[in-house]
Write a protein that holds these residues in place. Structure first.
Motif, short mmCIF file in Angstrom:
data_model
loop_
_atom_site.label_atom_id
_atom_site.label_comp_id
_atom_site.label_asym_id
_atom_site.label_seq_id
_atom_site.Cartn_x
_atom_site.Cartn_y
_atom_site.Cartn_z
N LYS A 1 0.60 -1.16 0.17
CA LYS A 1 0.09 0.07 -0.44
C LYS A 1 0.97 1.32 -0.13
CE LYS A 1 -4.23 0.69 -0.22
NZ LYS A 1 -4.90 0.73 -1.07
N THR A 2 0.41 2.36 -0.96
CA THR A 2 1.03 3.69 -0.94
C THR A 2 0.62 4.71 0.65
OG1 THR A 2 0.98 3.42 -2.98
CG2 THR A 2 1.14 6.05 -1.62
N ILE A 3 2.56 4.87 1.18
CA ILE A 3 2.37 5.69 2.31
C ILE A 3 2.74 6.91 2.38
CG2 ILE A 3 4.51 4.45 2.97
CD1 ILE A 3 1.97 6.03 5.40
N ILE A 4 2.03 7.85 2.50
CA ILE A 4 2.78 9.54 1.98
C ILE A 4 2.96 9.83 3.54
CG2 ILE A 4 1.97 12.02 1.05
CD1 ILE A 4 -0.36 10.34 0.14
N ILE A 5 4.90 10.36 3.28
CA ILE A 5 5.12 10.88 4.63
C ILE A 5 5.23 12.46 4.37
CG2 ILE A 5 6.81 10.80 6.39
CD1 ILE A 5 6.06 8.73 5.74
N THR A 6 4.53 13.27 5.14
CA THR A 6 4.05 14.53 5.03
C THR A 6 4.83 15.13 6.57
OG1 THR A 6 2.33 15.07 6.68
CG2 THR A 6 2.41 14.07 4.05
N ASN A 7 4.67 16.74 6.24
CA ASN A 7 5.32 17.24 8.01
C ASN A 7 4.40 18.13 8.06
OD1 ASN A 7 5.18 19.09 6.02
ND2 ASN A 7 7.40 19.55 5.62
N GLN A 8 3.37 18.08 8.14
CA GLN A 8 2.12 18.34 9.20
C GLN A 8 1.04 17.78 9.85
OE1 GLN A 8 1.84 21.99 8.38
NE2 GLN A 8 3.85 22.09 7.16
N PRO A 9 1.12 18.26 11.10
CA PRO A 9 0.36 17.33 12.17
C PRO A 9 -1.25 17.56 12.02
CG PRO A 9 1.56 19.24 13.44
CD PRO A 9 1.91 19.32 11.31
N TYR A 10 -1.81 18.68 11.42
CA TYR A 10 -3.12 19.19 11.60
C TYR A 10 -2.98 19.71 10.40
CZ TYR A 10 -0.91 21.64 15.46
OH TYR A 10 -0.50 22.08 16.50
N PHE A 11 -4.61 18.77 10.14
CA PHE A 11 -5.95 18.24 9.19
C PHE A 11 -6.17 19.24 8.07
CE2 PHE A 11 -6.98 14.34 11.29
CZ PHE A 11 -7.10 13.57 10.68
N TYR A 12 -5.84 20.55 8.33
CA TYR A 12 -6.51 21.68 7.75
C TYR A 12 -5.24 21.90 7.25
CZ TYR A 12 -3.87 25.09 10.97
OH TYR A 12 -3.12 25.80 11.23
#
Length: 382
Positions: free
Chosen positions: A274-285
């Motif tokens: 499965k695809t996993i995206i790593i971001t640097n944003q903890p907030y949903f907005y």
């Protein structure tokens, strides 16, 4: 456009790579070449020409030391790369292209006539530049040469070969450099904020299409059957949506994940394909800004935090403003029931402001209930 150049453009359009292009000071013909060959929509996500001084300053967020310099084209390429990540279909390779130049104009230039191209992909930054013989060509002829240099940068980012530029003098040398990034360097750039996300595509044989995403965000420490089942149920609600997972390397209340922690968690998704995206944003907005047109799957306990003014500076109006902004980005929330303390809570147990109705939809308990958590699994392992 000659046949050789058309063949290069056709090969660019046939490649899977999509691009955002920022150019200023020349190379205008390159856009015409790209757009005049069928298939441009497969390549070009966006093309922006920040031509005035103020436009360039606003794009870069600062006044550059020189508007026509390799550092400036590098910065343009990095901004374009991050923009491409936000605009593209999840998992499709993207590139960010930056061009800046100082070419012949009505008024004679004191400095050299020159141009710079930078092309950023997930693992590489290609740079090229050339100093043109001053007074040898008119503006149109210099624009043609700079357009060839830009097209070569785009081709390189798409893994397409292109013959060297034609009609150069012996003293006109193209300087080319390639910088490569390993996985650790990419993740360090992510944590530092240089890049906004890194996508690991492990969906073998899955045909990626533009459209809605269904995303399950979490720490996945560890990933368990409940996560997989929840994503499966959510995906069945949104037919033809692309489903994947997301982890933020940055936590609002804890230190950032280490490189080892990120890579260890990524391995779990490789194992299940499965695809996993790593971001640097903890907030949903903020996640919504990175991943528009997405449905975020959340637990009932998370709903309470999403609509709690405490997380918006204790400002109810600010909370509404932010979440309505999420709605405008085409994002919504699919809510699964979850144990909160000793009570199983569902969406109906929480007061959702009337202005946000329609943004939150429940997953019926009859479809999904699994009283298991990563915390409990970790405690049993210890």
């Amino acid at each position: 456009m000659d046949g050789a150049r058309k063949a290069v453009v056709e090969a660019i359009h046939a490649s899977p790579t999509q691009a955002v292009i920022y150019l200023s000071g020349g190379a205008s013909q390159a856009l015409g070449w790209l757009m005049s060959v069928p298939g441009a929509s497969s390549t070009v996500l966006e093309a922006v020409v920040p031509y005035s001084r103020m436009s360039m300053v606003q794009l870069l967020g600062k006044v550059p030391a020189s508007f026509a310099a390799q550092e400036t084209s590098d910065n343009m390429a990095l901004l374009a790369y991050n923009r491409a990540l936000k605009l593209s279909t999840t998992g499709i390779p993207v590139s960010g292209i930056g061009f800046t130049g100082a070419l012949a104009s009505n008024a004679s230039k004191r400095g050299e006539h020159r141009c710079y191209v930078s092309a950023r992909t997930s693992q590489h930054m290609w740079r090229s530049n050339i100093i043109l013989s001053k007074g040898l060509r008119n503006r149109e002829e210099e624009d043609t040469l700079s357009s060839q240099l830009l097209l070569k940068g785009i081709a390189t980012a798409c893994n397409v070969s292109m013959d060297p530029l034609m009609e150069l003098q012996e003293n006109e040398i193209i300087n080319e450099f390639k910088q490569s990034f390993d996985e650790d360097q990419e993740l360090e750039q992510l944590i530092s904020g240089q890049i906004c996300m890194k996508v690991y595509s492990f969906d073998k044989g899955h045909v990626l299409e533009r459209g809605r995403r269904v995303i399950l965000s979490g720490s996945f420490n560890p990933l368990h059957d409940g996560h997989a089942r929840l994503l499966e149920i959510a995906s069945s609600i949104y037919e033809n949506a692309f489903s994947c997972y997301e982890i933020s390397a940055i936590n609002a209340d804890k230190p950032p994940l280490t490189l080892k922690q990120i890579k260890d968690r990524v391995k779990q998704f490789e194992a299940i394909g499965k695809t996993i995206i790593i971001t640097n944003q903890p907030y949903f907005y903020k996640k919504a800004e990175l991943l528009p047109d997405s449905t975020f799957i959340i637990g009932a306990d998370t709903v309470a935090r999403v609509v709690d003014p405490k997380y918006y500076g204790d400002n109810y109006e600010r909370m509404l403003e932010v979440l309505l902004g999420v709605k405008q980005l085409g994002c919504n929330f699919l809510v699964a029931g979850r144990n909160v303390g000793s009570t199983f809570k569902v969406l109906a147990d929480f007061d959702i402001p009337v202005q946000l109705e329609g943004m939150f939809s429940p997953i019926p308990e009859t479809l999904f209930r699994m009283d298991i958590s990563s915390t409990e699994i970790r405690e049993k392992l210890h």
